[in-house]
Design a protein around this motif. Structure first.
Motif, PDB file in Angstrom:
ATOM      1  N   LEU A 141       0.851  -1.190   0.000  1.00 45.17           N
ATOM      2  CA  LEU A 141       0.000   0.000   0.000  1.00 45.17           C
ATOM      3  C   LEU A 141       0.879   1.230   0.000  1.00 45.17           C
ATOM      4  CD1 LEU A 141      -3.337   0.752   1.599  1.00 45.17           C
ATOM      5  CD2 LEU A 141      -1.468   2.380   2.009  1.00 45.17           C
ATOM      6  N   LEU A 142       0.635   2.105  -0.970  1.00 47.07           N
ATOM      7  CA  LEU A 142       1.374   3.363  -1.097  1.00 47.07           C
ATOM      8  C   LEU A 142       0.470   4.523  -0.710  1.00 47.07           C
ATOM      9  CD1 LEU A 142       3.565   5.363  -2.170  1.00 47.07           C
ATOM     10  CD2 LEU A 142       2.557   5.041  -4.443  1.00 47.07           C
ATOM     11  N   ASP A 143       0.913   5.311   0.234  1.00 48.91           N
ATOM     12  CA  ASP A 143       0.275   6.581   0.571  1.00 48.91           C
ATOM     13  C   ASP A 143       1.384   7.617   0.620  1.00 48.91           C
ATOM     14  OD1 ASP A 143      -0.915   8.819   1.664  1.00 48.91           O
ATOM     15  OD2 ASP A 143      -2.140   7.695   3.086  1.00 48.91           O
ATOM     16  N   GLN A 144       1.491   8.408  -0.431  1.00 44.03           N
ATOM     17  CA  GLN A 144       2.623   9.323  -0.584  1.00 44.03           C
ATOM     18  C   GLN A 144       2.458  10.628   0.197  1.00 44.03           C
ATOM     19  OE1 GLN A 144       2.836  10.206  -4.772  1.00 44.03           O
ATOM     20  NE2 GLN A 144       0.947  11.400  -4.777  1.00 44.03           N
ATOM     21  N   ASN A 145       1.352  10.776   0.901  1.00 45.15           N
ATOM     22  CA  ASN A 145       1.107  12.029   1.601  1.00 45.15           C
ATOM     23  C   ASN A 145       1.702  12.043   3.004  1.00 45.15           C
ATOM     24  OD1 ASN A 145      -0.242  13.086  -0.593  1.00 45.15           O
ATOM     25  ND2 ASN A 145      -2.228  12.344   0.098  1.00 45.15           N
ATOM     26  N   TYR A 197      -6.055  24.784  -9.792  1.00 46.41           N
ATOM     27  CA  TYR A 197      -6.864  24.056  -8.820  1.00 46.41           C
ATOM     28  C   TYR A 197      -7.268  22.678  -9.337  1.00 46.41           C
ATOM     29  CZ  TYR A 197      -6.938  28.221  -5.947  1.00 46.41           C
ATOM     30  OH  TYR A 197      -6.547  29.286  -5.152  1.00 46.41           O
ATOM     31  N   GLY A 198      -6.343  22.019 -10.000  1.00 45.67           N
ATOM     32  CA  GLY A 198      -6.591  20.655 -10.461  1.00 45.67           C
ATOM     33  C   GLY A 198      -7.154  20.604 -11.859  1.00 45.67           C
ATOM     34  N   GLY A 199      -7.246  19.370 -12.377  1.00 45.83           N
ATOM     35  CA  GLY A 199      -7.673  19.184 -13.759  1.00 45.83           C
ATOM     36  C   GLY A 199      -9.122  19.514 -14.011  1.00 45.83           C
ATOM     37  N   CYS A 264      -3.457  27.316  -5.095  1.00 47.89           N
ATOM     38  CA  CYS A 264      -3.762  26.021  -5.689  1.00 47.89           C
ATOM     39  C   CYS A 264      -4.507  25.104  -4.736  1.00 47.89           C
ATOM     40  CB  CYS A 264      -2.468  25.346  -6.150  1.00 47.89           C
ATOM     41  SG  CYS A 264      -1.322  24.969  -4.801  1.00 47.89           S
ATOM     42  N   ALA A 265      -4.823  23.915  -5.256  1.00 46.88           N
ATOM     43  CA  ALA A 265      -5.478  22.868  -4.480  1.00 46.88           C
ATOM     44  C   ALA A 265      -4.452  22.034  -3.736  1.00 46.88           C
ATOM     45  CB  ALA A 265      -6.299  21.979  -5.416  1.00 46.88           C
ATOM     46  N   GLY A 266      -4.953  21.232  -2.788  1.00 43.09           N
ATOM     47  CA  GLY A 266      -4.115  20.221  -2.174  1.00 43.09           C
ATOM     48  C   GLY A 266      -3.999  19.040  -3.119  1.00 43.09           C
ATOM     49  N   GLY A 267      -3.645  17.880  -2.611  1.00 46.33           N
ATOM     50  CA  GLY A 267      -3.530  16.710  -3.474  1.00 46.33           C
ATOM     51  C   GLY A 267      -2.111  16.473  -3.942  1.00 46.33           C
ATOM     52  N   SER A 268      -1.976  15.630  -4.989  1.00 42.14           N
ATOM     53  CA  SER A 268      -0.652  15.190  -5.427  1.00 42.14           C
ATOM     54  C   SER A 268       0.203  16.321  -5.990  1.00 42.14           C
ATOM     55  CB  SER A 268      -0.795  14.079  -6.477  1.00 42.14           C
ATOM     56  OG  SER A 268      -1.593  14.508  -7.557  1.00 42.14           O
ATOM     57  N   VAL A 285      -9.972  21.418  -2.269  1.00 42.38           N
ATOM     58  CA  VAL A 285     -11.070  21.509  -3.239  1.00 42.38           C
ATOM     59  C   VAL A 285     -12.047  20.348  -3.119  1.00 42.38           C
ATOM     60  CG1 VAL A 285      -9.674  22.845  -4.856  1.00 42.38           C
ATOM     61  CG2 VAL A 285      -9.771  20.349  -5.083  1.00 42.38           C
ATOM     62  N   ALA A 286     -11.732  19.388  -2.262  1.00 41.86           N
ATOM     63  CA  ALA A 286     -12.626  18.264  -1.976  1.00 41.86           C
ATOM     64  C   ALA A 286     -12.389  17.854  -0.526  1.00 41.86           C
ATOM     65  CB  ALA A 286     -12.354  17.098  -2.921  1.00 41.86           C
ATOM     66  N   TYR A 287     -13.388  17.220   0.079  1.00 46.54           N
ATOM     67  CA  TYR A 287     -13.254  16.891   1.500  1.00 46.54           C
ATOM     68  C   TYR A 287     -12.174  15.847   1.758  1.00 46.54           C
ATOM     69  CZ  TYR A 287     -17.061  19.898   2.814  1.00 46.54           C
ATOM     70  OH  TYR A 287     -17.827  21.016   3.053  1.00 46.54           O
ATOM     71  N   ASN A 288     -11.847  15.019   0.757  1.00 45.27           N
ATOM     72  CA  ASN A 288     -10.767  14.050   0.958  1.00 45.27           C
ATOM     73  C   ASN A 288      -9.382  14.719   0.979  1.00 45.27           C
ATOM     74  OD1 ASN A 288     -11.587  14.016  -2.113  1.00 45.27           O
ATOM     75  ND2 ASN A 288      -9.441  13.417  -2.074  1.00 45.27           N
ATOM     76  N   GLN A 289      -9.306  16.006   0.640  1.00 40.72           N
ATOM     77  CA  GLN A 289      -8.028  16.723   0.705  1.00 40.72           C
ATOM     78  C   GLN A 289      -7.792  17.408   2.044  1.00 40.72           C
ATOM     79  OE1 GLN A 289      -7.541  19.522  -2.520  1.00 40.72           O
ATOM     80  NE2 GLN A 289      -7.472  17.926  -4.092  1.00 40.72           N
ATOM     81  N   VAL A 290      -8.833  17.522   2.854  1.00 39.65           N
ATOM     82  CA  VAL A 290      -8.726  18.299   4.090  1.00 39.65           C
ATOM     83  C   VAL A 290      -7.668  17.734   5.028  1.00 39.65           C
ATOM     84  CG1 VAL A 290      -9.939  19.007   6.189  1.00 39.65           C
ATOM     85  CG2 VAL A 290     -11.084  19.172   3.971  1.00 39.65           C
ATOM     86  N   GLU A 291      -7.686  16.424   5.250  1.00 35.88           N
ATOM     87  CA  GLU A 291      -6.733  15.815   6.176  1.00 35.88           C
ATOM     88  C   GLU A 291      -5.298  16.029   5.705  1.00 35.88           C
ATOM     89  OE1 GLU A 291      -6.010  11.611   8.591  1.00 35.88           O
ATOM     90  OE2 GLU A 291      -7.175  11.604   6.740  1.00 35.88           O
ATOM     91  N   LEU A 292      -5.069  15.857   4.402  1.00 40.89           N
ATOM     92  CA  LEU A 292      -3.733  16.100   3.860  1.00 40.89           C
ATOM     93  C   LEU A 292      -3.306  17.543   4.096  1.00 40.89           C
ATOM     94  CD1 LEU A 292      -1.195  15.809   2.099  1.00 40.89           C
ATOM     95  CD2 LEU A 292      -2.649  16.114   0.096  1.00 40.89           C
ATOM     96  N   CYS A 293      -4.168  18.491   3.756  1.00 42.30           N
ATOM     97  CA  CYS A 293      -3.808  19.912   3.870  1.00 42.30           C
ATOM     98  C   CYS A 293      -3.544  20.303   5.316  1.00 42.30           C
ATOM     99  CB  CYS A 293      -4.925  20.774   3.287  1.00 42.30           C
ATOM    100  SG  CYS A 293      -5.154  20.617   1.505  1.00 42.30           S
ATOM    101  N   GLU A 294      -4.368  19.791   6.236  1.00 44.06           N
ATOM    102  CA  GLU A 294      -4.189  20.134   7.650  1.00 44.06           C
ATOM    103  C   GLU A 294      -2.893  19.554   8.207  1.00 44.06           C
ATOM    104  OE1 GLU A 294      -7.795  18.797   9.470  1.00 44.06           O
ATOM    105  OE2 GLU A 294      -8.832  20.703   9.091  1.00 44.06           O
TER     106      GLU A 294
END
Length: 355
Positions: A141-145, A197-199, A264-268, A285-294
């Motif tokens: 399992l890869l999680d690069q964040n 802000y992403g694609g 910009c957005a969070g994410g990769s 820009v999406a709720y799945n990015q919140v944890e990464l950004c915080e």
């Protein structure tokens, strides 16, 4: 080895999952492996891009509208049930009569039940994830964040034998970003900002940033992708001499390297920026990015301002003023590059070869 990717893009999912898979796929092909993709034809898919890059591609049918999907939190992103998607994938695998060595999955709507169905056809499974909200049956399992609790997030979600690859040291970056890692950044007399802000950017954060920056003494490089539903509106608003519009470009690494900072957005994209040394004012820009950004804000490079529905032009303007007043961009450049060295995909490839 024969390696198959299962990933999707759409106006809702965005393009990031497929793009990071393409990055790993190109490295695998460069090292002599045979690479295949299985993708569903969602609105905003990237099948043409995958084909243009010369990969074997198998398209699954466009999903039927208004299906009642609730088998995972992100089930609507798959467009069909996991059982149906697994059956469709099995048909592709069986019809090709190829003995695949690895299935690499990058999809929030796929979990252990799908993976166990596919294991009858493919012995090794690798999962690319970053939300840690479901169980997996995988070898890697890869999680690069970056997460402060990275070592605990996948407890009880993967087999005890699963190899966890966690953190930005495993970031999947295209060669063009890696090439700029050791190239010093230019010092611009007047600040230059990237707006991206992403694609897809379905909530049009791009326009908020344009409005926030257009009267400032800053040159703005605005980038939108082909999946952006507001691209024509964005283009119409890039009518100031200090705002330059870019569409569906193939020189993103060069552009990120040339600017002083990004809106910009969070994410990769976070790790692409860090590799070339570009800090940012970031919106989830999406709720799945919140944890990464915080979590990423604790690395001391970016200014995180919140989830998109709480962000206004005025919020961006105030943060921009605060960010520039600190006058510490060169220090942020160096800090970002220390976090991401650009060797992530080589580390992953070595592990895939050794299992």
């Amino acid at each position: 080895m024969n390696i198959c990717f299962r990933a999707d893009a759409s106006t809702i999912i965005g393009t990031g999952h497929v793009m990071r898979c393409l990055t790993l796929a190109e490295e695998l092909r460069k090292n002599g492996h045979n690479v295949y993709f299985i993708c569903r034809l969602h609105n905003g898919h990237l099948s043409e891009l995958i084909s243009e890059k010369g990969f074997h591609l198998y398209n699954l049918d466009e999903p039927t509208q208004n299906m009642n999907l609730n088998d995972t939190k992100h089930a609507p992103w798959l467009g069909v049930t996991q059982k149906q998607d697994a059956l469709d994938t099995q048909k592709v695998l069986f019809s090709n009569k190829i003995q695949f060595d690895w299935m690499i999955i990058d999809h929030y709507a796929i979990d252990k039940s799908w993976e166990q169905n596919i294991k009858r056809y493919v012995p090794n499974i690798m999962v690319i994830d970053d939300i840690a909200d479901r169980e997996h049956d995988c070898s890697i399992l890869l999680d690069q964040n970056y997460y402060q609790n990275a070592n605990d997030r996948y407890t009880d979600l993967v087999p005890s034998t699963c190899k966890l690859l966690l953190g930005p040291q495993y970031a999947l970056l295209r060669d063009e970003f890696i090439e700029f890692h050791n190239t010093p950044k230019n010092i611009n007399n007047n600040k230059v900002a990237l707006i991206f802000y992403g694609g897809s950017d379905p909530t049009n954060e791009t326009l908020k940033a344009i409005d926030a920056i257009k009267d400032k003494d800053i040159l703005a490089q605005v980038v939108v992708g082909p999946s952006n539903p507001n691209k024509e509106t964005v283009k119409e608003n890039c009518d100031n001499e200090n705002i330059i519009f870019h569409y569906n470009i193939n020189y993103m690494a060069k552009l990120i390297h040339e600017v002083d900072f990004a809106l910009c957005a969070g994410g990769s994209t976070t790790w692409e920026r860090y590799c070339v040394g570009t800090p940012a004012i970031v919106t989830a820009v999406a709720y799945n990015q919140v944890e990464l950004c915080e979590n990423a804000k604790h690395l001391g490079v970016d200014h995180y301002i919140g989830i998109h529905d709480s962000i206004t032009q005025n919020v961006i303007e105030n943060e921009l003023e605060s960010f520039l007043a600190k006058n510490d961009i060169p220090q942020l450049n160096n800090r970002a590059k220390e976090i991401v060295d650009g060797h992530g995909k080589n580390r992953i490839l070595e592990l895939l070869n050794n299992i």
